[in-house]
Each structure stands twice: as structure tokens, then as C-alpha cells.
Design a protein around this motif. Structure first.
Motif, PDB file in Angstrom:
ATOM      1  N   THR A  66       0.805  -1.226   0.000  1.00 60.37           N
ATOM      2  CA  THR A  66       0.000   0.000   0.000  1.00 60.37           C
ATOM      3  C   THR A  66       0.835   1.271   0.000  1.00 60.37           C
ATOM      4  O   THR A  66       0.387   2.298  -0.500  1.00 60.37           O
ATOM      5  CB  THR A  66      -0.938   0.021   1.224  1.00 60.37           C
ATOM      6  N   HIS A  67       2.026   1.241   0.581  1.00 59.91           N
ATOM      7  CA  HIS A  67       2.888   2.432   0.667  1.00 59.91           C
ATOM      8  C   HIS A  67       4.335   2.082   0.292  1.00 59.91           C
ATOM      9  O   HIS A  67       5.245   2.249   1.100  1.00 59.91           O
ATOM     10  CB  HIS A  67       2.877   3.006   2.091  1.00 59.91           C
ATOM     11  N   PRO A  68       4.573   1.619  -0.922  1.00 64.46           N
ATOM     12  CA  PRO A  68       5.940   1.183  -1.260  1.00 64.46           C
ATOM     13  C   PRO A  68       6.967   2.318  -1.230  1.00 64.46           C
ATOM     14  O   PRO A  68       8.091   2.130  -0.774  1.00 64.46           O
ATOM     15  CB  PRO A  68       5.800   0.601  -2.668  1.00 64.46           C
ATOM     16  N   ILE A  69       6.583   3.498  -1.680  1.00 67.13           N
ATOM     17  CA  ILE A  69       7.538   4.608  -1.715  1.00 67.13           C
ATOM     18  C   ILE A  69       7.935   5.012  -0.295  1.00 67.13           C
ATOM     19  O   ILE A  69       9.114   5.217  -0.010  1.00 67.13           O
ATOM     20  CB  ILE A  69       6.951   5.804  -2.492  1.00 67.13           C
ATOM     21  N   ASN A  70       6.956   5.079   0.587  1.00 66.42           N
ATOM     22  CA  ASN A  70       7.236   5.471   1.969  1.00 66.42           C
ATOM     23  C   ASN A  70       8.165   4.464   2.651  1.00 66.42           C
ATOM     24  O   ASN A  70       9.068   4.849   3.395  1.00 66.42           O
ATOM     25  CB  ASN A  70       5.946   5.586   2.760  1.00 66.42           C
ATOM     26  N   ILE A  71       7.938   3.184   2.405  1.00 68.54           N
ATOM     27  CA  ILE A  71       8.775   2.147   3.019  1.00 68.54           C
ATOM     28  C   ILE A  71      10.203   2.227   2.480  1.00 68.54           C
ATOM     29  O   ILE A  71      11.173   2.143   3.237  1.00 68.54           O
ATOM     30  CB  ILE A  71       8.176   0.742   2.787  1.00 68.54           C
ATOM     31  N   TRP A  72      10.347   2.419   1.165  1.00 68.40           N
ATOM     32  CA  TRP A  72      11.694   2.487   0.598  1.00 68.40           C
ATOM     33  C   TRP A  72      12.404   3.772   1.027  1.00 68.40           C
ATOM     34  O   TRP A  72      13.619   3.765   1.226  1.00 68.40           O
ATOM     35  CB  TRP A  72      11.658   2.351  -0.923  1.00 68.40           C
ATOM     36  N   LEU A 131      13.737  12.144   8.458  1.00 67.18           N
ATOM     37  CA  LEU A 131      13.059  11.589   7.284  1.00 67.18           C
ATOM     38  C   LEU A 131      12.616  10.157   7.542  1.00 67.18           C
ATOM     39  O   LEU A 131      11.523   9.750   7.148  1.00 67.18           O
ATOM     40  CB  LEU A 131      13.964  11.647   6.057  1.00 67.18           C
ATOM     41  N   SER A 132      13.459   9.397   8.209  1.00 71.15           N
ATOM     42  CA  SER A 132      13.119   8.020   8.538  1.00 71.15           C
ATOM     43  C   SER A 132      11.854   7.957   9.393  1.00 71.15           C
ATOM     44  O   SER A 132      10.927   7.197   9.116  1.00 71.15           O
ATOM     45  CB  SER A 132      14.299   7.376   9.274  1.00 71.15           C
ATOM     46  N   ALA A 133      11.801   8.782  10.422  1.00 71.07           N
ATOM     47  CA  ALA A 133      10.643   8.791  11.311  1.00 71.07           C
ATOM     48  C   ALA A 133       9.391   9.294  10.591  1.00 71.07           C
ATOM     49  O   ALA A 133       8.310   8.698  10.730  1.00 71.07           O
ATOM     50  CB  ALA A 133      10.938   9.656  12.528  1.00 71.07           C
ATOM     51  N   VAL A 134       9.518  10.344   9.808  1.00 71.48           N
ATOM     52  CA  VAL A 134       8.355  10.911   9.120  1.00 71.48           C
ATOM     53  C   VAL A 134       7.828   9.951   8.069  1.00 71.48           C
ATOM     54  O   VAL A 134       6.612   9.783   7.922  1.00 71.48           O
ATOM     55  CB  VAL A 134       8.717  12.286   8.495  1.00 71.48           C
ATOM     56  N   SER A 135       8.708   9.308   7.333  1.00 76.27           N
ATOM     57  CA  SER A 135       8.242   8.383   6.294  1.00 76.27           C
ATOM     58  C   SER A 135       7.542   7.171   6.897  1.00 76.27           C
ATOM     59  O   SER A 135       6.559   6.687   6.354  1.00 76.27           O
ATOM     60  CB  SER A 135       9.394   7.946   5.395  1.00 76.27           C
ATOM     61  N   SER A 185       4.140   8.361   8.212  1.00 80.10           N
ATOM     62  CA  SER A 185       3.190   8.714   7.156  1.00 80.10           C
ATOM     63  C   SER A 185       2.386   7.510   6.672  1.00 80.10           C
ATOM     64  O   SER A 185       1.361   7.690   6.012  1.00 80.10           O
ATOM     65  CB  SER A 185       3.916   9.374   5.982  1.00 80.10           C
ATOM     66  N   ILE A 186       2.811   6.312   7.001  1.00 79.93           N
ATOM     67  CA  ILE A 186       2.058   5.111   6.639  1.00 79.93           C
ATOM     68  C   ILE A 186       0.716   5.094   7.363  1.00 79.93           C
ATOM     69  O   ILE A 186      -0.291   4.640   6.827  1.00 79.93           O
ATOM     70  CB  ILE A 186       2.872   3.842   6.969  1.00 79.93           C
ATOM     71  N   PHE A 187       0.677   5.604   8.583  1.00 80.33           N
ATOM     72  CA  PHE A 187      -0.533   5.549   9.393  1.00 80.33           C
ATOM     73  C   PHE A 187      -1.497   6.696   9.087  1.00 80.33           C
ATOM     74  O   PHE A 187      -2.616   6.696   9.576  1.00 80.33           O
ATOM     75  CB  PHE A 187      -0.169   5.561  10.879  1.00 80.33           C
ATOM     76  N   LEU A 188      -1.052   7.654   8.326  1.00 80.82           N
ATOM     77  CA  LEU A 188      -1.887   8.803   7.983  1.00 80.82           C
ATOM     78  C   LEU A 188      -2.571   8.556   6.641  1.00 80.82           C
ATOM     79  O   LEU A 188      -2.104   7.735   5.843  1.00 80.82           O
ATOM     80  CB  LEU A 188      -1.026  10.062   7.903  1.00 80.82           C
ATOM     81  N   PRO A 189      -3.664   9.269   6.380  1.00 80.81           N
ATOM     82  CA  PRO A 189      -4.227   9.195   5.021  1.00 80.81           C
ATOM     83  C   PRO A 189      -3.176   9.627   4.001  1.00 80.81           C
ATOM     84  O   PRO A 189      -2.287  10.420   4.304  1.00 80.81           O
ATOM     85  CB  PRO A 189      -5.394  10.196   5.076  1.00 80.81           C
ATOM     86  N   TRP A 217       1.745  12.531   2.481  1.00 79.76           N
ATOM     87  CA  TRP A 217       2.600  13.224   1.523  1.00 79.76           C
ATOM     88  C   TRP A 217       2.818  14.677   1.933  1.00 79.76           C
ATOM     89  O   TRP A 217       3.888  15.241   1.702  1.00 79.76           O
ATOM     90  CB  TRP A 217       2.011  13.154   0.113  1.00 79.76           C
ATOM     91  N   PHE A 218       1.808  15.283   2.566  1.00 77.38           N
ATOM     92  CA  PHE A 218       1.964  16.651   3.067  1.00 77.38           C
ATOM     93  C   PHE A 218       3.037  16.695   4.153  1.00 77.38           C
ATOM     94  O   PHE A 218       3.871  17.600   4.167  1.00 77.38           O
ATOM     95  CB  PHE A 218       0.619  17.168   3.596  1.00 77.38           C
ATOM     96  N   CYS A 219       3.028  15.711   5.045  1.00 77.17           N
ATOM     97  CA  CYS A 219       4.049  15.653   6.115  1.00 77.17           C
ATOM     98  C   CYS A 219       5.446  15.449   5.524  1.00 77.17           C
ATOM     99  O   CYS A 219       6.407  16.074   5.973  1.00 77.17           O
ATOM    100  CB  CYS A 219       3.731  14.536   7.098  1.00 77.17           C
ATOM    101  N   LEU A 220       5.548  14.589   4.526  1.00 80.89           N
ATOM    102  CA  LEU A 220       6.849  14.395   3.870  1.00 80.89           C
ATOM    103  C   LEU A 220       7.294  15.683   3.179  1.00 80.89           C
ATOM    104  O   LEU A 220       8.485  16.018   3.171  1.00 80.89           O
ATOM    105  CB  LEU A 220       6.777  13.250   2.866  1.00 80.89           C
TER     106      LEU A 220
END
Length: 135
Positions: A18-24, A64-68, A71-75, A80-83
Motif C-alpha cells: 500500500t505504501h511502497p515509496i514510503n517504506i523504501w 526523514l526516517s521517522a516521518v516516512s 506517514s504510513i498511518f496517515l491518510p 505526503w503533506f508531512c513528507l
């Protein structure tokens, strides 16, 4: 990690689906963070500018690690706004460092221009003296 398991326990998908970019981004930022920490401890750099740069990389990649990951738990749009907001952190942190680099670069450029002007003036003075002796 427990929150992630609870959110995805009844689903057939994983965060990688569901969130491949955020995980990578999380994995890459964590690798940069760990590399920066090991570089900082292994080199024991004496120059404060390099040490400050390494600290900036460590702080930025850790954030960045923490925010990414968060961001998985957010809509999706809010994640993406947080990133996007995260990009302001390295810019704000690097402002002082970039200003120092700019000032050092300008100082060196002015010194080079001044030395070239002095050489040109010496050459021009020698050329004027030689032409007046010939006359």
C-alpha cells in the motif's frame, strides 16, 4: 511495530503493497542515518565544517526516517503533506552551513581576484617602465 501489525492484521496486503515509496524512503533514510553515525564515530573529524555537515545529514535522515514511517498511518494526502513539510527541516538546518560555505567561497574568490589584479598591476608597471626607458 505493534501498531503496524494491528492495522494490517485483518488485511491481505502489507505496507509494502500500500505504501511502497514510503517504506523504501524509510529504508534509504535509515541506511544514510546509520552510515552517517558510523562515519562520525570512525573518522573523528577535526574540521568543524565537515563535522557539522555530517551532523546535518544524520539529523535530516533520522527525521526523514521517522516521518516516512509515520506517514504510513496517515491518510495518503496527509502523509505526503508531512513528507513535503519535512523538506523544510534540512533547508532550515543547512542555512547556517550553506551561509558559511558561501562566505568562505566569496572570500577565496575575492582573494584570487585581488592577487590577479596585483599581478596585472605589476606586469603593467613593468611594461610602462620598459616602454618609457625605450623612448
Amino acid at each position: 511495530m505493534g501498531l503496524l501489525q494491528v492495522e494490517y492484521q485483518s488485511k491481505r496486503t502489507s505496507p509494502f503493497d500500500t505504501h511502497p515509496i514510503n517504506i523504501w524512503i524509510f529504508f534509504a533514510a535509515t541506511c544514510v542515518y546509520c552510515s552517517g553515525l558510523s562515519l562520525k564515530t570512525e573518522l573523528q573529524i577535526d574540521r568543524p565544517n565537515y563535522f557539522q555537515c555530517i551532523n546535518l545529514v544524520i539529523l535530516s535522515s533520522g527525521a526523514l526516517s521517522a516521518v516516512s514511517l509515520a506517514s504510513i498511518f496517515l491518510p495518503r494526502l496527509l502523509g505526503w503533506f508531512c513528507l513535503g513539510l519535512w523538506t523544510l527541516l534540512p533547508i532550515m538546518l543547512a542555512r547556517h552551513f550553506i551561509k558559511q560555505i558561501y562566505e568562505n567561497l566569496m572570500k577565496r574568490i575575492i582573494e584570487k581576484i585581488s592577487s590577479m589584479r596585483n599581478r596585472f598591476n605589476q606586469f603593467q608597471g613593468v611594461h610602462i617602465e620598459a616602454s618609457s626607458e625605450l623612448a
